[in-house]
Design an enzyme around this catalytic site. Structure first.
Site, PDB file in Angstrom:
ATOM      1  N   TYR A 160     -63.229  50.543 -15.418  1.00  0.00           N
ATOM      2  CA  TYR A 160     -62.884  49.350 -14.636  1.00  0.00           C
ATOM      3  C   TYR A 160     -63.091  49.641 -13.150  1.00  0.00           C
ATOM      4  O   TYR A 160     -62.452  50.533 -12.585  1.00  0.00           O
ATOM      5  CB  TYR A 160     -61.432  48.902 -14.884  1.00  0.00           C
ATOM      6  CG  TYR A 160     -61.188  48.369 -16.292  1.00  0.00           C
ATOM      7  CD1 TYR A 160     -62.234  48.126 -17.182  1.00  0.00           C
ATOM      8  CD2 TYR A 160     -59.894  48.096 -16.738  1.00  0.00           C
ATOM      9  CE1 TYR A 160     -62.010  47.641 -18.463  1.00  0.00           C
ATOM     10  CE2 TYR A 160     -59.654  47.615 -18.021  1.00  0.00           C
ATOM     11  CZ  TYR A 160     -60.732  47.389 -18.880  1.00  0.00           C
ATOM     12  OH  TYR A 160     -60.496  46.920 -20.145  1.00  0.00           O
ATOM     13  N   GLY A 219     -60.484  32.944 -19.809  1.00  0.00           N
ATOM     14  CA  GLY A 219     -60.316  31.698 -19.043  1.00  0.00           C
ATOM     15  C   GLY A 219     -61.320  30.632 -19.458  1.00  0.00           C
ATOM     16  O   GLY A 219     -61.174  29.460 -19.107  1.00  0.00           O
TER      17      GLY A 219
HETATM   18  N1  LIG Z   1     -61.282  46.906 -24.561  1.00  0.00           N
HETATM   19  C1  LIG Z   1     -62.178  46.127 -23.979  1.00  0.00           C
HETATM   20  O1  LIG Z   1     -63.395  46.263 -24.196  1.00  0.00           O
HETATM   21  C2  LIG Z   1     -61.700  45.067 -23.054  1.00  0.00           C
HETATM   22  C3  LIG Z   1     -62.609  44.099 -22.556  1.00  0.00           C
HETATM   23  C4  LIG Z   1     -62.109  43.118 -21.700  1.00  0.00           C
HETATM   24  C5  LIG Z   1     -60.761  43.109 -21.346  1.00  0.00           C
HETATM   25  N2  LIG Z   1     -59.913  44.092 -21.821  1.00  0.00           N
HETATM   26  C6  LIG Z   1     -58.483  44.115 -21.457  1.00  0.00           C
HETATM   27  O2  LIG Z   1     -57.911  42.865 -21.783  1.00  0.00           O
HETATM   28  C7  LIG Z   1     -57.297  42.303 -20.625  1.00  0.00           C
HETATM   29  C8  LIG Z   1     -57.336  40.807 -20.715  1.00  0.00           C
HETATM   30  O3  LIG Z   1     -58.688  40.338 -20.743  1.00  0.00           O
HETATM   31  P1  LIG Z   1     -59.058  39.032 -19.931  1.00  0.00           P
HETATM   32  O4  LIG Z   1     -58.761  39.224 -18.493  1.00  0.00           O
HETATM   33  O5  LIG Z   1     -60.435  38.615 -20.300  1.00  0.00           O
HETATM   34  O6  LIG Z   1     -57.949  38.043 -20.558  1.00  0.00           O
HETATM   35  P2  LIG Z   1     -57.684  36.485 -20.507  1.00  0.00           P
HETATM   36  O7  LIG Z   1     -56.216  36.365 -20.314  1.00  0.00           O
HETATM   37  O8  LIG Z   1     -58.342  35.856 -21.683  1.00  0.00           O
HETATM   38  O9  LIG Z   1     -58.459  35.951 -19.213  1.00  0.00           O
HETATM   39  C9  LIG Z   1     -57.921  36.078 -17.929  1.00  0.00           C
HETATM   40  C10 LIG Z   1     -58.721  35.153 -17.013  1.00  0.00           C
HETATM   41  O10 LIG Z   1     -58.489  33.799 -17.420  1.00  0.00           O
HETATM   42  C11 LIG Z   1     -58.070  33.046 -16.307  1.00  0.00           C
HETATM   43  N3  LIG Z   1     -57.113  32.041 -16.774  1.00  0.00           N
HETATM   44  C12 LIG Z   1     -55.970  32.253 -17.454  1.00  0.00           C
HETATM   45  N4  LIG Z   1     -55.334  31.082 -17.727  1.00  0.00           N
HETATM   46  C13 LIG Z   1     -56.107  30.119 -17.190  1.00  0.00           C
HETATM   47  C14 LIG Z   1     -56.002  28.702 -17.133  1.00  0.00           C
HETATM   48  N5  LIG Z   1     -54.958  28.047 -17.670  1.00  0.00           N
HETATM   49  N6  LIG Z   1     -56.986  28.001 -16.492  1.00  0.00           N
HETATM   50  C15 LIG Z   1     -58.040  28.646 -15.942  1.00  0.00           C
HETATM   51  N7  LIG Z   1     -58.197  30.003 -15.959  1.00  0.00           N
HETATM   52  C16 LIG Z   1     -57.242  30.720 -16.579  1.00  0.00           C
HETATM   53  C17 LIG Z   1     -57.421  34.049 -15.365  1.00  0.00           C
HETATM   54  O11 LIG Z   1     -57.449  33.571 -14.045  1.00  0.00           O
HETATM   55  P3  LIG Z   1     -56.210  33.875 -13.039  1.00  0.00           P
HETATM   56  O12 LIG Z   1     -56.203  35.344 -12.785  1.00  0.00           O
HETATM   57  O13 LIG Z   1     -56.583  33.094 -11.823  1.00  0.00           O
HETATM   58  O14 LIG Z   1     -54.956  33.367 -13.702  1.00  0.00           O
HETATM   59  C18 LIG Z   1     -58.309  35.269 -15.561  1.00  0.00           C
HETATM   60  O15 LIG Z   1     -59.474  35.187 -14.757  1.00  0.00           O
HETATM   61  C19 LIG Z   1     -58.057  42.940 -19.462  1.00  0.00           C
HETATM   62  O16 LIG Z   1     -57.320  42.940 -18.264  1.00  0.00           O
HETATM   63  C20 LIG Z   1     -58.253  44.348 -19.969  1.00  0.00           C
HETATM   64  O17 LIG Z   1     -57.058  45.101 -19.779  1.00  0.00           O
HETATM   65  C21 LIG Z   1     -60.366  45.053 -22.667  1.00  0.00           C
END
Ligand SMILES: NC(=O)c1ccc[n+]([C@@H]2O[C@H](COP(=O)([O-])OP(=O)(O)OC[C@H]3O[C@@H](n4cnc5c(N)ncnc54)[C@H](OP(=O)(O)O)[C@@H]3O)[C@@H](O)[C@H]2O)c1
Length: 297
Positions: free
Chosen positions: A53, A213
């Site tokens: 990251y 998101g």
């Molecule tokens: N193992 C892997 O390969 C892998 C890959 C990807 C991620 N991960 C882990 O999983 C975690 C979560 O993944 P993710 O960040 O993709 O999760 P997510 O919760 O699906 O997406 C978060 C994103 O969605 C936006 N969002 C949330 N609610 C919203 C709404 N109501 N309207 C508009 N936008 C909204 C957030 O914006 P705001 O910040 O503005 O609220 C943020 O940019 C990561 O931080 C990481 O730790 C692991």
């Protein structure tokens, strides 16, 4: 907040906070520490990062946050990942998978330094390595456990075959597979991974529970169709769509642990609220089939 038992010595909060996007938040170490404290106040005690990251900068910033408030590290479970490796080759960066013994050992020790901690609660192999030597990778993870540098080991994005091979080499001690799962992503449902984990009572950590998101912002048909149904179900339960998505993931008997990726603690609160929502079984199937990707025959 419900706790999920991963092993005799490790349990996680059902909702986890992820820091993949931390680099784009422009947070100071103090602000990161504040974010962690806000999560702790709502019962979220488990935090996810990875070496790759922001090219190790995410781990460094978390380490600086722990340095600003030394009480924090002892109050949380810290997860990081290794295996995606960026190397300079002929003057250009080349990213590939490396899960060989020496790389894992070196990678873990460097992560601990960056994170200002003496151990990780959970260490994951970040992605499938097409050239993996299961015995060698298992030996590295087992040695890290023996040396007290990690409490438990797991994987991320593994299919059932690779999971089973490494699990056998590890003597059955892998405690999770961190996988993508949301109402528009069914890779691990369709591969049988979720069934495998359910059978073996291994709880997956779920990344991108809100499709990063896209569920809310994308005009792709799969997203708009899924969201129309999710919104209707949210109205029935008099709650917000986000809450319904988290409740949907946690309805499955596998005992999923969604990782919230938002910078906004108010959005993490919606994940926490999902524990109070009891979906009807037919509602689970309404969301399952809403995007059109999964067909009920
Ligand atoms: N193992 C892997 O390969 C892998 C890959 C990807 C991620 N991960 C882990 O999983 C975690 C979560 O993944 P993710 O960040 O993709 O999760 P997510 O919760 O699906 O997406 C978060 C994103 O969605 C936006 N969002 C949330 N609610 C919203 C709404 N109501 N309207 C508009 N936008 C909204 C957030 O914006 P705001 O910040 O503005 O609220 C943020 O940019 C990561 O931080 C990481 O730790 C692991």
């Amino acid at each position: 907040m419900k706790r999920i038992t991963l092993s005799d010595q490790l349990s996680f909060s059902n909702i986890i906070q992820g820091f993949w996007r931390l680099g784009s938040w422009n947070y100071t170490p103090q602000k990161v520490a504040e974010n962690i404290r806000e999560c702790l106040d709502m019962g979220i005690t488990t935090f996810d990062t990875a070496e790759i990251y922001d090219d190790t900068a995410c781990e460094s910033l978390l380490g600086e946050a722990f340095a600003t408030d030394p009480s924090l590290r002892g109050r949380i479970e810290l997860v990081s990942k290794t295996g995606i490796y960026k190397q300079e080759i002929d003057g250009s960066p080349f990213v590939y998978y490396n899960t060989r013994y020496d790389r894992i050992m070196e990678s873990c020790k460097a992560a601990l330094k960056r994170l200002h901690t003496d151990h990780l609660d959970l260490y994951l192999i970040h992605r499938e390595d097409a050239c993996i030597d299961f015995e060698q990778t298992a030996r590295a993870l087992t040695d890290l456990k023996k040396d007290g540098l990690i409490l438990e080991a797991g994987v991320s994005n593994f299919d059932p075959m690779k999971f089973d091979c490494l699990q056998q080499a590890m003597g059955g001690t892998l405690v999770t597979n961190q996988i993508e799962w949301n109402p528009v992503c069914f890779e691990h449902v369709n591969s049988g991974m979720i069934d495998y984990l359910t059978l073996h009572r291994i709880h997956p950590m779920i990344w991108s529970p809100l499709a990063g998101g896209r569920l809310f912002t994308s005009s792709e048909e799969v997203c708009t169709k899924a969201m129309a149904k999710i919104r209707a179900i949210a109205e029935r339960h008099q709650t917000q769509p986000d809450v319904i998505v988290y409740a949907w993931l946690m309805h499955h008997p596998v005992g999923a642990m969604p990782i919230c990726g938002s910078r906004n603690p108010e959005r993490a609160k919606l994940a926490v609220q999902a524990a109070e929502i009891e979906l009807e079984h037919y509602e689970w199937y309404e969301i399952y089939s809403a995007s059109g990707q999964q067909v009920i025959r």
